[in-house]
Design an enzyme around this catalytic site. Structure first.
Site, PDB file in Angstrom:
ATOM      1  N   HIS A  85       0.805  -1.223   0.000  1.00 42.44           N
ATOM      2  CA  HIS A  85       0.000   0.000   0.000  1.00 42.44           C
ATOM      3  C   HIS A  85       0.836   1.269   0.000  1.00 42.44           C
ATOM      4  CE1 HIS A  85      -3.179  -2.918   0.561  1.00 42.44           C
ATOM      5  NE2 HIS A  85      -3.840  -2.046  -0.182  1.00 42.44           N
TER       6      HIS A  85
ATOM      7  N   CYS B 221      -9.299  -3.338 -11.049  1.00 41.34           N
ATOM      8  CA  CYS B 221      -8.748  -2.188 -10.318  1.00 41.34           C
ATOM      9  C   CYS B 221      -7.439  -2.546  -9.641  1.00 41.34           C
ATOM     10  CB  CYS B 221      -9.759  -1.641  -9.321  1.00 41.34           C
ATOM     11  SG  CYS B 221     -10.278  -2.868  -8.119  1.00 41.34           S
TER      12      CYS B 221
ATOM     13  N   ASP C  57      -4.419  -8.842  -4.960  1.00 41.09           N
ATOM     14  CA  ASP C  57      -4.692  -9.966  -4.069  1.00 41.09           C
ATOM     15  C   ASP C  57      -4.898 -11.260  -4.847  1.00 41.09           C
ATOM     16  OD1 ASP C  57      -4.489  -9.055  -1.407  1.00 41.09           O
ATOM     17  OD2 ASP C  57      -6.284  -7.858  -1.695  1.00 41.09           O
TER      18      ASP C  57
ATOM     19  N   GLU D 184     -11.112 -11.045  -6.121  1.00 41.24           N
ATOM     20  CA  GLU D 184      -9.692 -11.037  -5.757  1.00 41.24           C
ATOM     21  C   GLU D 184      -9.301 -12.299  -5.002  1.00 41.24           C
ATOM     22  OE1 GLU D 184      -8.845  -7.582  -3.324  1.00 41.24           O
ATOM     23  OE2 GLU D 184     -10.765  -7.713  -2.293  1.00 41.24           O
TER      24      GLU D 184
HETATM   25  C1  PEP Z   1      -6.411  -5.664  -5.278  1.00 40.97           C
HETATM   26  O1  PEP Z   1      -6.283  -6.536  -4.409  1.00 40.97           O
HETATM   27  O2  PEP Z   1      -6.050  -5.826  -6.456  1.00 40.97           O
HETATM   28  C2  PEP Z   1      -6.995  -4.352  -4.947  1.00 40.97           C
HETATM   29  C3  PEP Z   1      -7.298  -3.486  -5.880  1.00 40.97           C
HETATM   30  O3  PEP Z   1      -7.177  -4.056  -3.646  1.00 40.97           O
HETATM   31  P1  PEP Z   1      -6.006  -3.689  -2.616  1.00 40.97           P
HETATM   32  O4  PEP Z   1      -4.749  -3.463  -3.396  1.00 40.97           O
HETATM   33  O5  PEP Z   1      -6.441  -2.465  -1.890  1.00 40.97           O
HETATM   34  O6  PEP Z   1      -5.952  -4.895  -1.747  1.00 40.97           O
HETATM   35 MG    MG Z   2      -7.325  -6.341  -2.491  1.00 40.14          MG
END
Ligand code: PEP
Ligand code: MG
Length: 572
Positions: free
Chosen positions: A190, A502, A455, A431
């Site tokens: 993140h 996403c 994920d 995911e």
């Molecule tokens: C993902 O897991 O691809 C996602 C978009 O969510 P995050 O990166 O916030 O886990």
């Molecule tokens: Mg995720």
């Protein structure tokens, strides 16, 4: 001395600046009896003064960067240090028990922290984290340790650290923090995701950078390919690279007001942006996004000292929906847990937090917290098209429970006379591999899918996305991942649902031709990747992307897939 490193390019761009070493020393309490009581008392008083002055400074900076409401937290923190009862208790323990300044502060603060934690009222429970935060700052001054406030950095630097937490990343001011280089982390941690939304170049997974750098070293980082040079032998090379990067960015601006079209005129693909806060919307519009495909609402929770109330959330969601002026905004419900922690909530200790009590598993268990968010989202939908998206869905039952809860809240709001928008979609992240495989069944109930490849890849490969040691298994181009993506798209399309992505893969230039060929409808990425994606799409016909992806699905490994992509793209 010049030294080169190779890490993981996590946020594009070039930076060349002095290092800022972020290394927090451990607080070790002095337990021995003190003789000079007076000087210990003076030490407490002087340290309180320094800590208060820091907090005033932080308040000023936060007012400018985040607005008055958010800055109020520092005022509240300063008032803890003004509490005469607590300060008298510090002094009393020094006088009566010959405690050192650090021991008396730690004893008194622990007593208050435990007391607040034990209270029933959530508001008071959460104050424990504030006392901890403030008294730790005080202890650092008392013990003569460095006190690091990233928000107060006021000269151009590149931060070098073991790791940056998402909340530390949120404090960075891009005017001064030109980049960061960390020992750990990868493209989908993140800190990396936030670096991209702040447009700060970053290289992660460098393993030994922190133990190598020294004060006053100069460092150059290339966030696109992961190269790092400490005390570069030729600064000009880096300066030229930086200019080239800026020129390319300027060139792409031409695409800003262009429609998203393939070379043969297909106009149904949509390019959207991922955001973490209403502040990010300006950059989204600046980069020509056609919607918001992922608003990671958890950052509202992490950037706070309490669970944000319905009203506080409503204000943020409404602001985003209004600014997007009729374009669809997809807001993901609280995806907390894993690497995303809250200072005011204790998650259970688990061996594998990424596989544990997080995201929808947490909110379905804590309906009190979920309800504030769902009501806020439904109310915001009265101001423009809105999608509510649930994270980490593994079973159809989980989705149905979350959807029913949302529809019950909607009915409750309508009975209260509140408005809910006409364009409201209820969808889910795909995911977890189980959801991808079962996509067709989910599509009977969900209005849309958004594939979370960050994920999806970590769970398919059983490779922790935070670990640089297994970073080689982050393989978006592995045919197994492409096949899971295909199953999700086909499953959604069977029931006429739109399917987006996403995860970070959606914005990777090499992934675009493959995803176009697989029929992905919406591509949500860091705002800064959108113009490049539009330019790539404009150079490809649908037919050639379909031929590419059908060959790629049958490949054996990542290398074979990437070779097919490179062969197609080399003459574009
Ligand atoms: C993902 O897991 O691809 C996602 C978009 O969510 P995050 O990166 O916030 O886990
Ligand atoms: Mg995720």
């Amino acid at each position: 001395m010049c030294k080169k490193f190779n890490g993981i390019g996590a946020s594009n761009g070039i930076a060349l600046a002095k290092v800022y070493i972020l290394k927090e020393e451990q607080i070790i309490i002095n337990k021995s009896e003190v003789k000079d009581i007076d000087s210990e008392i003076v030490l407490v008083q002087e340290s309180i003064k320094k800590a208060k002055s820091d907090l005033q400074n932080l308040k000023k900076i936060a007012e400018e960067k985040l607005g008055e409401e958010k800055a109020a937290i520092f005022e509240a923190h300063a008032s803890i240090l003004e509490d005469p009862v607590m300060v008298e208790e510090f002094v009393a323990l020094i006088k009566e028990k010959n405690y050192s300044a650090s021991k008396s502060i730690s004893e008194v603060s622990n007593k208050y922290i435990d007391m607040f934690k034990a209270m029933d009222d959530q508001y008071f429970k959460e104050r424990a984290a504030d006392i901890k935060d403030v008294t730790e700052r005080l202890l650092r001054y008392v013990l003569g340790l460095q006190v690091l406030d990233l928000a107060t950095i006021s000269e151009e630097v590149v931060i070098v650290a073991e790791d940056l937490t998402p909340s530390q990343t949120a404090q960075l001011n891009p005017a001064f923090v030109k980049g960061f280089a960390c020992n750990v982390g990868g493209r989908t941690s993140h800190a990396a995701i936030m670096a991209r939304s702040l447009e700060i170049p970053a290289v992660l997974g460098l393993k030994t950078i922190l133990s190598t750098v020294k004060e006053n070293d100069l460092i150059a980082i290339n966030g696109s390919n992961g190269e790092v040079e400490l005390n570069p032998s030729d600064k000009n090379v880096w300066q030229e690279l930086a200019l080239k990067y800026i020129k390319e960015k300027e060139e792409l601006k031409k695409m800003k007001n262009q429609p998203t079209l393939t070379k043969d005129g297909y106009d149904k693909f949509i390019l959207e942006a991922n955001i973490g806060s209403p502040k990010d919307v300006d950059s989204v519009l600046e980069n020509g996004a056609e919607g918001i495909g992922l608003f990671r609402s958890e950052f509202l929770y992490m950037d706070n000292d309490h669970f944000p109330t319905e009203e506080e959330q409503f204000k943020s969601y409404k602001e985003v929906v209004e600014k997007m002026n009729g374009k669809l905004v997809v807001i993901r419900t609280l995806d907390i847990g894993g690497d995303k922690k809250l200072s005011y909530f204790n998650f259970p200790n688990e061996m594998n937090p990424f596989l544990g009590y997080r995201a929808i598993r947490f909110t379905l268990d804590r309906k009190d917290i979920f309800k504030d968010q769902i009501r806020a989202l439904l109310r915001a939908s009265a101001f423009g098209p809105l999608g509510i998206m649930f994270p980490m869905i593994a079973t159809v039952d989980e989705f149905l429970a979350a959807k029913k809860f949302t529809l019950d809240c909607k009915e409750e709001l309508i009975n209260e006379g509140q408005k809910v928008g006409a364009h409201l979609e209820i969808g889910m992240m795909v995911e977890i591999p189980a959801a991808a495989v079962n996509a067709e069944n989910f599509a009977k109930h969900a209005d849309f899918f958004s594939i979370g490849t960050n994920d999806l890849i970590q769970y398919s490969m059983a490779a922790d996305r935070m670990s640089e040691n297994v970073a080689y298994l982050y393989q978006p181009y592995n045919p197994s991942i492409l096949n899971l993506v295909k199953m999700t798209i086909d499953g959604g399309h069977k029931h006429k649902r739109w399917v987006g992505m996403c995860g970070e893969m959606a914005g990777e230039p090499d992934a675009l031709p493959l995803l176009m060929g697989l029929g992905l409808d919406a591509y949500s990425m860091s705002a800064t990747s959108i113009l490049k994606a539009r330019s790539i799409m404009s150079k490809l016909t649908l037919k050639e992307t379909q031929e590419l992806s059908s060959k790629a699905l049958k490949c054996e490994n990542t290398e074979e897939v990437l070779k097919l992509v490179n062969d197609l793209m080399k003459n574009k």
